[in-house]
Scaffold this motif. Structure first.
Motif, short mmCIF file in Angstrom:
data_model
loop_
_atom_site.label_atom_id
_atom_site.label_comp_id
_atom_site.label_asym_id
_atom_site.label_seq_id
_atom_site.Cartn_x
_atom_site.Cartn_y
_atom_site.Cartn_z
N PRO A 91 -4.82 -0.87 6.74
CA PRO A 91 -4.03 -0.47 5.56
C PRO A 91 -2.67 0.08 5.97
O PRO A 91 -2.55 0.78 6.97
CB PRO A 91 -4.88 0.60 4.89
N GLN A 92 -1.65 -0.27 5.19
CA GLN A 92 -0.27 0.14 5.50
C GLN A 92 0.20 1.15 4.47
O GLN A 92 0.20 0.88 3.27
CB GLN A 92 0.66 -1.07 5.48
N ASN A 93 0.65 2.31 4.94
CA ASN A 93 1.19 3.35 4.07
C ASN A 93 2.56 2.87 3.58
O ASN A 93 3.49 2.72 4.36
CB ASN A 93 1.32 4.67 4.84
N ILE A 94 2.65 2.61 2.26
CA ILE A 94 3.90 2.04 1.73
C ILE A 94 4.67 2.98 0.81
O ILE A 94 5.79 2.68 0.43
CB ILE A 94 3.64 0.70 1.00
N GLY A 95 4.07 4.11 0.43
CA GLY A 95 4.80 5.01 -0.45
C GLY A 95 4.00 6.23 -0.84
O GLY A 95 2.84 6.40 -0.46
N PHE A 96 4.66 7.08 -1.61
CA PHE A 96 4.06 8.33 -2.05
C PHE A 96 4.49 8.57 -3.49
O PHE A 96 5.68 8.54 -3.81
CB PHE A 96 4.52 9.48 -1.16
N ILE A 97 3.52 8.78 -4.38
CA ILE A 97 3.81 9.11 -5.78
C ILE A 97 3.80 10.63 -5.91
O ILE A 97 2.76 11.26 -5.75
CB ILE A 97 2.78 8.48 -6.74
N GLN A 98 4.96 11.20 -6.17
CA GLN A 98 5.07 12.65 -6.30
C GLN A 98 4.51 13.10 -7.65
O GLN A 98 5.01 12.70 -8.70
CB GLN A 98 6.54 13.07 -6.18
N VAL A 99 3.45 13.89 -7.62
CA VAL A 99 2.87 14.53 -8.80
C VAL A 99 2.59 15.97 -8.38
O VAL A 99 1.45 16.37 -8.14
CB VAL A 99 1.59 13.84 -9.29
N THR A 100 3.63 16.76 -8.27
CA THR A 100 3.53 18.13 -7.78
C THR A 100 2.65 18.97 -8.69
O THR A 100 2.79 18.92 -9.91
CB THR A 100 4.94 18.75 -7.68
N GLY A 101 1.73 19.72 -8.09
CA GLY A 101 0.86 20.60 -8.85
C GLY A 101 -0.42 19.96 -9.31
O GLY A 101 -1.22 20.59 -10.00
N SER A 102 -0.67 18.71 -8.94
CA SER A 102 -1.87 18.01 -9.37
C SER A 102 -3.05 18.33 -8.47
O SER A 102 -2.93 18.32 -7.24
CB SER A 102 -1.62 16.50 -9.37
N ASN A 103 -4.17 18.63 -9.08
CA ASN A 103 -5.40 18.89 -8.34
C ASN A 103 -6.40 17.75 -8.44
O ASN A 103 -7.28 17.62 -7.61
CB ASN A 103 -6.08 20.16 -8.85
N ASP A 104 -6.29 16.95 -9.49
CA ASP A 104 -7.29 15.91 -9.71
C ASP A 104 -6.66 14.72 -10.42
O ASP A 104 -5.73 14.88 -11.22
CB ASP A 104 -8.44 16.47 -10.54
N VAL A 105 -7.17 13.54 -10.12
CA VAL A 105 -6.69 12.32 -10.77
C VAL A 105 -7.86 11.40 -11.05
O VAL A 105 -8.93 11.53 -10.47
CB VAL A 105 -5.65 11.58 -9.90
N ALA A 106 -7.64 10.46 -11.94
CA ALA A 106 -8.58 9.38 -12.22
C ALA A 106 -7.73 8.14 -12.53
O ALA A 106 -6.57 8.26 -12.94
CB ALA A 106 -9.48 9.72 -13.40
N VAL A 107 -8.31 6.97 -12.33
CA VAL A 107 -7.57 5.73 -12.55
C VAL A 107 -8.40 4.79 -13.40
O VAL A 107 -9.60 4.63 -13.19
CB VAL A 107 -7.24 5.03 -11.20
N ARG A 108 -7.72 4.15 -14.37
CA ARG A 108 -8.37 3.13 -15.19
C ARG A 108 -7.30 2.19 -15.72
O ARG A 108 -6.29 2.64 -16.27
CB ARG A 108 -9.11 3.77 -16.36
N ASN A 109 -7.52 0.89 -15.54
CA ASN A 109 -6.62 -0.15 -16.05
C ASN A 109 -5.16 0.09 -15.67
O ASN A 109 -4.28 0.07 -16.52
CB ASN A 109 -6.74 -0.27 -17.58
#
Length: 180
Positions: A91-109
């Motif tokens: 796997p190649q590290n291609i970027g970083f999504i800045q979401v400062t202050g986030s403790n948890d995430v979920a993904v759908r669609n």
């Protein structure tokens, strides 16, 4: 006989009532000059912005998600690392999504749902190299990061004028006014 039974019931009720008053001896003393506790860490205006940045080092890894040919790795309180996972062996590290202050995430669609302090964000990640905020719902999480997670501690009361609280540092406080 009825009098004795009435006295016994009254005594039992009083004992139960008084024993349920927990914490009387745990009331903090706010007249302390110096004490160990937590101080809020505030985000700058630039750090609050949701945006795609260049790859960076992982500091505090959290959850991992696989979406299509991408691997998303949460870096707690900072954001999400994006890896091209077309070749799972490399796997190649291609970027970083800045979401400062986030403790948890979920993904759908192709929508990344994340907390940012007290707000709930929906971020379109159909192109993880150029994300867009689809929506922000303010004050979903009533306390967000306005209090340290630890209980039974002194802390410096957050000042909304200083911005978004994104974390807490354990340090020596001078005359704190908050306790949890």
């Amino acid at each position: 006989m009825k009098t004795n039974l009435l006295k016994l019931l009254t005594f039992c009720l009083l004992t139960i009532t008084l024993s349920s008053c927990e914490g009387w001896e745990n009331v903090p003393d706010f007249d302390v000059d110096e004490v160990e506790g937590y101080r809020p860490i505030y985000a700058t205006e630039s750090e609050r912005e949701i945006k795609t940045l260049s790859p960076r080092e992982i500091q505090d890894p959290g959850k991992i998600y696989v979406i299509n040919d991408y691997l998303l790795l949460v870096d707690r309180l900072k954001g999400i690392h994006v890896f091209d996972n077309e070749d799972p062996e490399n796997p190649q590290n291609i970027g970083f999504i800045q979401v400062t202050g986030s403790n948890d995430v979920a993904v759908r669609n192709n929508i990344l749902y994340a907390d940012q302090a007290s707000d709930l964000l929906a971020i379109d990640i159909s192109n993880p190299e150029n994300v867009k905020v689809a929506s922000r719902v303010k004050d979903v999480f009533p306390f967000g990061s306005q209090y340290p997670q630890q209980e039974g501690v002194y802390f410096e009361c957050p000042d909304p004028e200083k911005g978004l609280v994104i974390g807490w540092e354990y340090t020596t406080l001078q005359s704190p006014k908050c306790y949890r």
